[in-house]
Design a protein around this motif. Structure first.
Motif, mmCIF file in Angstrom:
data_model
loop_
_atom_site.group_PDB
_atom_site.id
_atom_site.type_symbol
_atom_site.label_atom_id
_atom_site.label_comp_id
_atom_site.label_asym_id
_atom_site.label_seq_id
_atom_site.Cartn_x
_atom_site.Cartn_y
_atom_site.Cartn_z
ATOM 1 N N UNK A 124 0.845 -1.173 0.000
ATOM 2 C CA UNK A 124 0.000 0.000 0.000
ATOM 3 C C UNK A 124 0.892 1.237 0.000
ATOM 4 N N UNK A 125 0.518 2.233 -0.777
ATOM 5 C CA UNK A 125 1.241 3.498 -0.829
ATOM 6 C C UNK A 125 0.279 4.627 -0.489
ATOM 7 N N UNK A 126 0.788 5.642 0.157
ATOM 8 C CA UNK A 126 0.008 6.822 0.498
ATOM 9 C C UNK A 126 0.821 8.044 0.115
ATOM 10 N N UNK A 127 0.230 8.945 -0.658
ATOM 11 C CA UNK A 127 0.898 10.199 -0.978
ATOM 12 C C UNK A 127 -0.138 11.304 -1.111
ATOM 13 N N UNK A 128 0.327 12.534 -0.918
ATOM 14 C CA UNK A 128 -0.588 13.670 -0.953
ATOM 15 C C UNK A 128 -0.923 14.049 -2.384
ATOM 16 N N UNK A 129 -2.084 14.653 -2.535
ATOM 17 C CA UNK A 129 -2.553 15.137 -3.836
ATOM 18 C C UNK A 129 -2.421 16.654 -3.863
ATOM 19 N N UNK A 130 -2.900 17.275 -4.919
ATOM 20 C CA UNK A 130 -2.750 18.719 -5.110
ATOM 21 C C UNK A 130 -3.556 19.533 -4.099
ATOM 22 N N UNK A 131 -4.746 19.083 -3.735
ATOM 23 C CA UNK A 131 -5.601 19.837 -2.827
ATOM 24 C C UNK A 131 -5.214 19.672 -1.372
ATOM 25 N N UNK A 132 -5.540 20.673 -0.574
ATOM 26 C CA UNK A 132 -5.242 20.635 0.855
ATOM 27 C C UNK A 132 -6.019 19.494 1.515
ATOM 28 N N UNK A 133 -5.327 18.648 2.241
ATOM 29 C CA UNK A 133 -5.966 17.549 2.952
ATOM 30 C C UNK A 133 -6.376 16.383 2.065
ATOM 31 N N UNK A 134 -5.931 16.370 0.815
ATOM 32 C CA UNK A 134 -6.263 15.268 -0.093
ATOM 33 C C UNK A 134 -5.093 14.304 -0.198
ATOM 34 N N UNK A 135 -5.411 13.020 -0.130
ATOM 35 C CA UNK A 135 -4.397 11.984 -0.224
ATOM 36 C C UNK A 135 -4.870 10.895 -1.172
ATOM 37 N N UNK A 136 -3.924 10.208 -1.763
ATOM 38 C CA UNK A 136 -4.240 9.072 -2.615
ATOM 39 C C UNK A 136 -3.653 7.826 -1.965
ATOM 40 N N UNK A 137 -4.454 6.781 -1.903
ATOM 41 C CA UNK A 137 -4.012 5.511 -1.358
ATOM 42 C C UNK A 137 -4.003 4.510 -2.503
ATOM 43 N N UNK A 138 -2.860 3.869 -2.699
ATOM 44 C CA UNK A 138 -2.711 2.889 -3.764
ATOM 45 C C UNK A 138 -2.589 1.515 -3.116
ATOM 46 N N UNK A 139 -3.555 0.662 -3.396
ATOM 47 C CA UNK A 139 -3.526 -0.698 -2.870
ATOM 48 C C UNK A 139 -2.821 -1.611 -3.864
ATOM 49 N N UNK A 140 -2.293 -2.722 -3.377
ATOM 50 C CA UNK A 140 -1.581 -3.651 -4.253
ATOM 51 C C UNK A 140 -2.537 -4.305 -5.244
ATOM 52 N N UNK A 141 -2.020 -4.665 -6.407
ATOM 53 C CA UNK A 141 -2.803 -5.331 -7.437
ATOM 54 C C UNK A 141 -3.026 -6.788 -7.025
ATOM 55 N N UNK A 142 -4.259 -7.245 -7.152
ATOM 56 C CA UNK A 142 -4.600 -8.627 -6.814
ATOM 57 C C UNK A 142 -5.845 -9.034 -7.598
ATOM 58 N N UNK A 143 -6.329 -10.233 -7.362
ATOM 59 C CA UNK A 143 -7.520 -10.691 -8.080
ATOM 60 C C UNK A 143 -8.749 -9.890 -7.638
#
Length: 51
Positions: free
Chosen positions: A1-20
């Protein structure tokens, strides 16, 4: 899992691992519920609506 901030204040993107498909759907629901629960515990509101 990855977490990084987005352009907007208080916005984050969470990337989950690829699976079935079945496991991905389960991971999405569990992640959603954990984030909502932890934010509620700290008096915050987690929103998953796009801006």
């Amino acid at each position: 899992m990855q977490l990084h901030s987005e352009a907007g204040k208080g916005q984050f993107e969470i990337v989950l691992v690829y699976t079935d498909c079945g496991r991905a759907a389960n991971n999405l629901i569990v992640t959603h519920e954990v984030i909502k629960g932890v934010s509620r515990k700290h008096g915050l509101l987690a929103s998953f609506t796009p801006r």
